[in-house]
Design a protein around this motif. Structure first.
Motif, mmCIF file in Angstrom:
data_model
loop_
_atom_site.group_PDB
_atom_site.id
_atom_site.type_symbol
_atom_site.label_atom_id
_atom_site.label_comp_id
_atom_site.label_asym_id
_atom_site.label_seq_id
_atom_site.Cartn_x
_atom_site.Cartn_y
_atom_site.Cartn_z
ATOM 1 N N ALA A 113 -6.604 -0.054 -6.447
ATOM 2 C CA ALA A 113 -6.819 0.992 -7.457
ATOM 3 C C ALA A 113 -5.674 1.995 -7.531
ATOM 4 O O ALA A 113 -5.421 2.566 -8.594
ATOM 5 N N CYS A 114 -4.979 2.195 -6.434
ATOM 6 C CA CYS A 114 -3.974 3.256 -6.398
ATOM 7 C C CYS A 114 -2.678 2.893 -7.123
ATOM 8 O O CYS A 114 -1.860 3.779 -7.404
ATOM 9 N N GLY A 115 -2.461 1.605 -7.370
ATOM 10 C CA GLY A 115 -1.274 1.212 -8.128
ATOM 11 C C GLY A 115 0.017 1.655 -7.466
ATOM 12 O O GLY A 115 0.383 1.154 -6.409
ATOM 13 N N ASP A 116 0.719 2.625 -8.069
ATOM 14 C CA ASP A 116 2.005 3.068 -7.539
ATOM 15 C C ASP A 116 1.906 4.373 -6.742
ATOM 16 O O ASP A 116 2.921 4.996 -6.444
ATOM 17 N N ARG A 117 0.700 4.781 -6.401
ATOM 18 C CA ARG A 117 0.573 5.960 -5.542
ATOM 19 C C ARG A 117 1.001 5.612 -4.126
ATOM 20 O O ARG A 117 0.862 4.476 -3.669
ATOM 21 N N LYS A 118 1.516 6.592 -3.419
ATOM 22 C CA LYS A 118 1.987 6.362 -2.053
ATOM 23 C C LYS A 118 0.821 6.430 -1.067
ATOM 24 O O LYS A 118 -0.012 7.329 -1.133
ATOM 25 N N SER B 152 1.020 -0.674 -4.447
ATOM 26 C CA SER B 152 1.374 -1.999 -4.961
ATOM 27 C C SER B 152 2.211 -2.790 -3.951
ATOM 28 O O SER B 152 2.135 -4.019 -3.904
ATOM 29 N N VAL B 153 2.984 -2.086 -3.129
ATOM 30 C CA VAL B 153 3.797 -2.754 -2.103
ATOM 31 C C VAL B 153 2.897 -3.243 -0.971
ATOM 32 O O VAL B 153 3.028 -4.383 -0.494
ATOM 33 N N TRP B 154 1.994 -2.385 -0.525
ATOM 34 C CA TRP B 154 1.048 -2.817 0.519
ATOM 35 C C TRP B 154 0.299 -4.066 0.057
ATOM 36 O O TRP B 154 0.120 -5.003 0.828
ATOM 37 N N GLN B 155 -0.106 -4.071 -1.216
ATOM 38 C CA GLN B 155 -0.857 -5.208 -1.737
ATOM 39 C C GLN B 155 0.019 -6.457 -1.849
ATOM 40 O O GLN B 155 -0.415 -7.567 -1.522
ATOM 41 N N ARG B 156 1.271 -6.275 -2.304
ATOM 42 C CA ARG B 156 2.163 -7.416 -2.485
ATOM 43 C C ARG B 156 2.398 -8.153 -1.176
ATOM 44 O O ARG B 156 2.483 -9.389 -1.153
ATOM 45 N N TYR B 157 2.492 -7.409 -0.087
ATOM 46 C CA TYR B 157 2.736 -8.025 1.214
ATOM 47 C C TYR B 157 1.438 -8.364 1.959
ATOM 48 O O TYR B 157 1.479 -8.826 3.098
ATOM 49 N N GLY B 158 0.300 -8.132 1.331
ATOM 50 C CA GLY B 158 -0.980 -8.476 1.942
ATOM 51 C C GLY B 158 -1.290 -7.675 3.180
ATOM 52 O O GLY B 158 -1.943 -8.186 4.106
ATOM 53 N N LEU B 159 -0.843 -6.419 3.203
ATOM 54 C CA LEU B 159 -1.031 -5.577 4.383
ATOM 55 C C LEU B 159 -2.117 -4.538 4.126
ATOM 56 O O LEU B 159 -2.020 -3.742 3.198
#
Length: 222
Positions: free
Chosen positions: A143-148, A174-181
């Motif tokens: 849900a947070c998208g590009d929030r840090k 989005s980075v956390w999600q991309r790397y599955g973390l």
């Protein structure tokens, strides 16, 4: 840049405290519901099928609440969930049902009438309760998208190496999600079963570079 007023800061802190109280209450209710189902089967008050139905209801209800709670921290309401978020929530919830029948068999084999102890069964039941934070964190990442978001290590006595090296790192959701973390993930060295880490919104500077690779859980011996 204007400095936030004392009233604004205090209101933010109070909101955080209220959210923590609600979160703690939700987990307590989930634990009570799951343990009630375990106790009833252990006492022989219900059948294994009734236990299965009760556990499905409790898991579905409380993990749905957890997902809603995580998304809300990013300003996304339940009626605003995307199709991918709804599918991810459904997959997470359904994955929790796999071991229920086997658990029911173990409860019956270690029932009160058979001289079995209840506390070890409660410990196993708590593994489902810990999925509450996993659901909340996964919803938050989506849900947070590009929030840090900042990885904050939990109070586990002996944290695994993966949680330790992720602790304090800041990336966009989005980075956390991309790397599955995400905390409570089965991909962590600890397997996520007892993970108490969280992803928290932050204004801190982002960590440079990409997230580190995971050591992952120990490989099973053949």
């Amino acid at each position: 840049m204007a400095t936030p007023s004392l009233t604004f800061v205090m209101n933010e802190r109070l909101a955080q405290v209220d959210a923590w109280i609600d979160h703690t209450k939700s987990i307590s209710e989930f634990r009570s519901a799951v343990r009630s189902e375990v106790r009833r089967l252990w006492l022989g008050e219900v059948t294994a099928f009734s236990f299965y139905d009760g556990m499905i209801f409790a898991i579905t209800r409380h993990l749905t609440r957890a997902w809603k709670e995580g998304a809300k921290e990013c300003g996304v309401n339940e009626d605003e969930f995307s199709d991918s978020e709804l599918r991810a929530r459904e997959n997470l919830i359904n994955s929790q049902f796999v071991y229920l029948l086997g658990f029911a068999d173990d409860i019956e084999e270690n029932s009160k009438a058979s001289g079995g102890l209840l506390s070890p069964l409660f410990d196993r039941a708590d593994m489902w309760v810990r999925r509450y934070d996993e659901a909340k964190n996964q919803a938050k990442v989506m849900a947070c998208g590009d929030r840090k978001l900042k990885w904050v290590r939990g109070s586990t006595a002996n944290p695994c190496s993966d949680c330790s090296k992720l602790n304090g790192r800041v990336y966009r959701a989005s980075v956390w999600q991309r790397y599955g973390l995400r905390p409570q993930s089965h991909s962590l060295e600890c397997g996520g079963w007892r993970c108490l880490c969280t992803l928290q919104p932050t204004d801190e500077p982002m960590t440079k570079g990409k997230p580190p690779g995971l050591k992952g859980p120990p490989k099973k011996k053949r």
